[in-house]
Design an enzyme around this catalytic site. Structure first.
Site, PDB file in Angstrom:
ATOM      1  N   GLY A  10      99.071 124.573  40.117  1.00 33.67           N
ATOM      2  CA  GLY A  10      99.770 123.299  39.921  1.00 33.67           C
ATOM      3  C   GLY A  10      99.111 122.481  38.832  1.00 33.67           C
ATOM      4  O   GLY A  10      99.030 121.251  38.923  1.00 33.67           O
ATOM      5  N   GLY A  13     100.770 119.247  36.872  1.00 35.41           N
ATOM      6  CA  GLY A  13     101.122 117.995  37.538  1.00 35.41           C
ATOM      7  C   GLY A  13     100.243 116.827  37.128  1.00 35.41           C
ATOM      8  O   GLY A  13      99.429 116.935  36.207  1.00 35.41           O
ATOM      9  N   GLN A  14     100.433 115.706  37.818  1.00 35.35           N
ATOM     10  CA  GLN A  14      99.726 114.472  37.452  1.00 35.35           C
ATOM     11  C   GLN A  14      98.212 114.641  37.568  1.00 35.35           C
ATOM     12  O   GLN A  14      97.469 114.231  36.682  1.00 35.35           O
ATOM     13  CB  GLN A  14     100.192 113.319  38.352  1.00 35.35           C
ATOM     14  CG  GLN A  14      99.704 111.955  37.877  1.00 35.35           C
ATOM     15  CD  GLN A  14      99.821 110.860  38.937  1.00 35.35           C
ATOM     16  OE1 GLN A  14     100.128 111.128  40.102  1.00 35.35           O
ATOM     17  NE2 GLN A  14      99.581 109.629  38.536  1.00 35.35           N
ATOM     18  N   ASP A  36     100.814 127.249  36.655  1.00 34.75           N
ATOM     19  CA  ASP A  36     101.913 126.479  37.227  1.00 34.75           C
ATOM     20  C   ASP A  36     103.124 127.390  37.270  1.00 34.75           C
ATOM     21  O   ASP A  36     103.073 128.524  36.789  1.00 34.75           O
ATOM     22  CB  ASP A  36     102.165 125.190  36.412  1.00 34.75           C
ATOM     23  CG  ASP A  36     102.645 124.065  37.320  1.00 34.75           C
ATOM     24  OD1 ASP A  36     103.619 124.270  38.065  1.00 34.75           O
ATOM     25  OD2 ASP A  36     102.040 122.967  37.286  1.00 34.75           O
ATOM     26  N   ILE A  37     104.202 126.846  37.827  1.00 33.04           N
ATOM     27  CA  ILE A  37     105.391 127.691  38.025  1.00 33.04           C
ATOM     28  C   ILE A  37     106.124 127.948  36.710  1.00 33.04           C
ATOM     29  O   ILE A  37     106.867 128.905  36.586  1.00 33.04           O
ATOM     30  CB  ILE A  37     106.291 127.066  39.110  1.00 33.04           C
ATOM     31  CG1 ILE A  37     107.305 128.069  39.645  1.00 33.04           C
ATOM     32  CG2 ILE A  37     106.956 125.783  38.625  1.00 33.04           C
ATOM     33  CD1 ILE A  37     107.879 127.698  41.000  1.00 33.04           C
ATOM     34  N   ASN A  51     103.894 131.135  41.093  1.00 29.99           N
ATOM     35  CA  ASN A  51     104.610 130.413  42.133  1.00 29.99           C
ATOM     36  C   ASN A  51     103.709 130.483  43.364  1.00 29.99           C
ATOM     37  O   ASN A  51     103.391 131.583  43.838  1.00 29.99           O
ATOM     38  CB  ASN A  51     105.957 131.101  42.383  1.00 29.99           C
ATOM     39  CG  ASN A  51     106.717 130.471  43.539  1.00 29.99           C
ATOM     40  OD1 ASN A  51     106.167 129.713  44.334  1.00 29.99           O
ATOM     41  ND2 ASN A  51     107.989 130.805  43.641  1.00 29.99           N
ATOM     42  N   TYR A 141     106.261 114.909  54.302  1.00 25.04           N
ATOM     43  CA  TYR A 141     105.061 115.085  53.479  1.00 25.04           C
ATOM     44  C   TYR A 141     103.809 114.761  54.292  1.00 25.04           C
ATOM     45  O   TYR A 141     102.844 115.541  54.317  1.00 25.04           O
ATOM     46  CB  TYR A 141     105.181 114.167  52.260  1.00 25.04           C
ATOM     47  CG  TYR A 141     103.967 114.104  51.381  1.00 25.04           C
ATOM     48  CD1 TYR A 141     103.589 115.186  50.592  1.00 25.04           C
ATOM     49  CD2 TYR A 141     103.203 112.935  51.301  1.00 25.04           C
ATOM     50  CE1 TYR A 141     102.482 115.105  49.767  1.00 25.04           C
ATOM     51  CE2 TYR A 141     102.096 112.849  50.467  1.00 25.04           C
ATOM     52  CZ  TYR A 141     101.738 113.935  49.710  1.00 25.04           C
ATOM     53  OH  TYR A 141     100.648 113.854  48.897  1.00 25.04           O
ATOM     54  N   LYS A 145     100.748 117.164  55.445  1.00 28.41           N
ATOM     55  CA  LYS A 145      99.344 116.913  55.085  1.00 28.41           C
ATOM     56  C   LYS A 145      98.463 116.856  56.330  1.00 28.41           C
ATOM     57  O   LYS A 145      97.339 117.365  56.333  1.00 28.41           O
ATOM     58  CB  LYS A 145      99.222 115.617  54.269  1.00 28.41           C
ATOM     59  CG  LYS A 145      99.741 115.736  52.840  1.00 28.41           C
ATOM     60  CD  LYS A 145      98.930 116.737  52.012  1.00 28.41           C
ATOM     61  CE  LYS A 145      99.417 116.868  50.588  1.00 28.41           C
ATOM     62  NZ  LYS A 145      98.767 117.989  49.870  1.00 28.41           N
TER      63      LYS A 145
HETATM   64  N1  SER Z   1     101.108 109.253  46.084  1.00 26.68           N
HETATM   65  C1  SER Z   1     101.736 110.100  47.049  1.00 26.68           C
HETATM   66  C2  SER Z   1     103.136 109.725  47.301  1.00 26.68           C
HETATM   67  O1  SER Z   1     103.485 108.604  47.021  1.00 26.68           O
HETATM   68  C3  SER Z   1     100.996 110.006  48.357  1.00 26.68           C
HETATM   69  O2  SER Z   1     100.061 110.982  48.434  1.00 26.68           O
HETATM   70  O3  SER Z   1     103.871 110.516  47.816  1.00 26.68           O
END
Ligand code: SER
Length: 314
Positions: A10, A13-14, A36-37, A51, A141, A145
């Site tokens: 990944g 990403g950010q 990354d993908i 992936n 999400y 986690k």
């Molecule tokens: N910054 C993330 C979100 O807003 C939280 O881990 O989903």
């Protein structure tokens, strides 16, 4: 240069974009494999298309480079996860399972996996949220986690897997945009302030959330991975904190540099997610166990963001 061969899953990403640069500065470009993908023609070092739901492919790349450390950053964030719950669960959980299993098989030595303030929920004490407290998340999400944290600890206790994790607050950066999170407004607001002079916030003026500037988050990530194993007493995930603010307070800071900047408020479904999360975080354990200390304050972050974005957007 430090030894170790590192795979970042990944990396586009950010977090990944900046972590790759920082890791390559410490370990050498050839020692850090970005993946990354999608293809990435801008990457200046070893790059593999992976992936994270393809276990065989991950194993193949780990073996090919004799990888010793893996950073699993690929995930679906909170807002997108609410729209695609099955996909979010599959992506966030299966990838972690695969990597924990490969670590148990000793295919590599050390795993980094990010958790989030999203593990907390509406029943959690919201101010200076302690490390050990009620965790009843109400987003897919957050549930993924929290389950992930429990898995990490289980693999450590049962199988001695060296897995390390941080509960990131909202992350602010200018290099790569975030995607699909509830805290993303705190990045977008800077772009819109510079480009248009106004911003329409999807969170209400008074929504206070814990946040952190990316250089601090990257440093924390590398520090927890560098710490001696015996210092890492928490094998689920560490609370981590820098500062907290509301959209109105952030706008006020931006106005120090862009005096006419205007903000309008139009909360959407993400408001409910933000309302279920803490306002501030107690990170005593991270400070005690591996010496964590943030450097950036809110005003310092705002100045640095605007300086860099103005240069970039020119
Ligand atoms: N910054 C993330 C979100 O807003 C939280 O881990 O989903």
């Amino acid at each position: 240069m430090k030894k170790d061969t590192i795979l970042v899953l990944g990396s586009g990403g950010q977090i990944g974009t900046e972590l790759i640069t920082a890791l390559r500065n410490s370990y050498g470009t050839s020692q850090v494999i970005a993946s990354d993908i999608k293809p990435n023609t801008n990457d200046t070092g070893p790059y593999e298309i992976i992936n994270v739901l393809d276990k065989a492919r991950i194993a193949e790349v780990i073996d090919k480079y004799k990888v010793t450390q893996v950073y699993l950053l690929a995930a679906m964030l909170s807002a997108t996860g609410e729209k695609f719950p099955e996909k979010a669960w599959e992506l966030n959980m299966n990838s972690l399972f695969y990597l924990l299993d490969m670590a148990r098989e000793k295919r590599f030595d050390k795993l980094y996996w990010p958790s989030s303030i999203a593990v907390f929920g509406p029943t959690t004490p919201r101010i200076e949220t302690p490390q050990h407290t009620i965790t009843e998340p109400t987003t897919i999400y957050g549930i993924s986690k929290l389950a992930g944290e429990r898995l990490c600890e289980w693999y450590f206790l049962k199988h001695g897997v060296d897995v390390r994790s941080i509960r990131y607050p909202g992350l602010i950066s200018y290099t790569a945009p975030p995607g699909g999170g509830t805290t993303d407004y705190a990045v977008d607001i800077f772009h819109q302030a510079i480009k248009n002079g106004f911003y329409t916030s999807f969170l209400s003026a008074g929504t206070r959330l814990p946040m952190m500037y990316m250089p601090d988050a990257i440093r924390a990530t590398m520090e927890i991975m560098d710490a001696p194993a015996e210092n890492i007493k928490i094998r689920s995930s560490y609370n981590l904190s820098a500062f907290s603010f509301t959209p109105a307070e952030l706008a006020h800071e931006i106005r120090q540099y862009i005096p006419d900047f205007q903000v309008f408020y139009k909360p959407d479904f993400r408001q409910q997610i933000a309302d279920s999360w803490p306002q501030s975080i107690d990170d005593t354990e991270a400070r005690k166990d591996w010496g964590w200390k943030p450097q950036y304050t809110l005003p310092a972050m705002v100045k640095d963001m605007l300086d860099n974005l103005k240069k970039q957007l020119k």
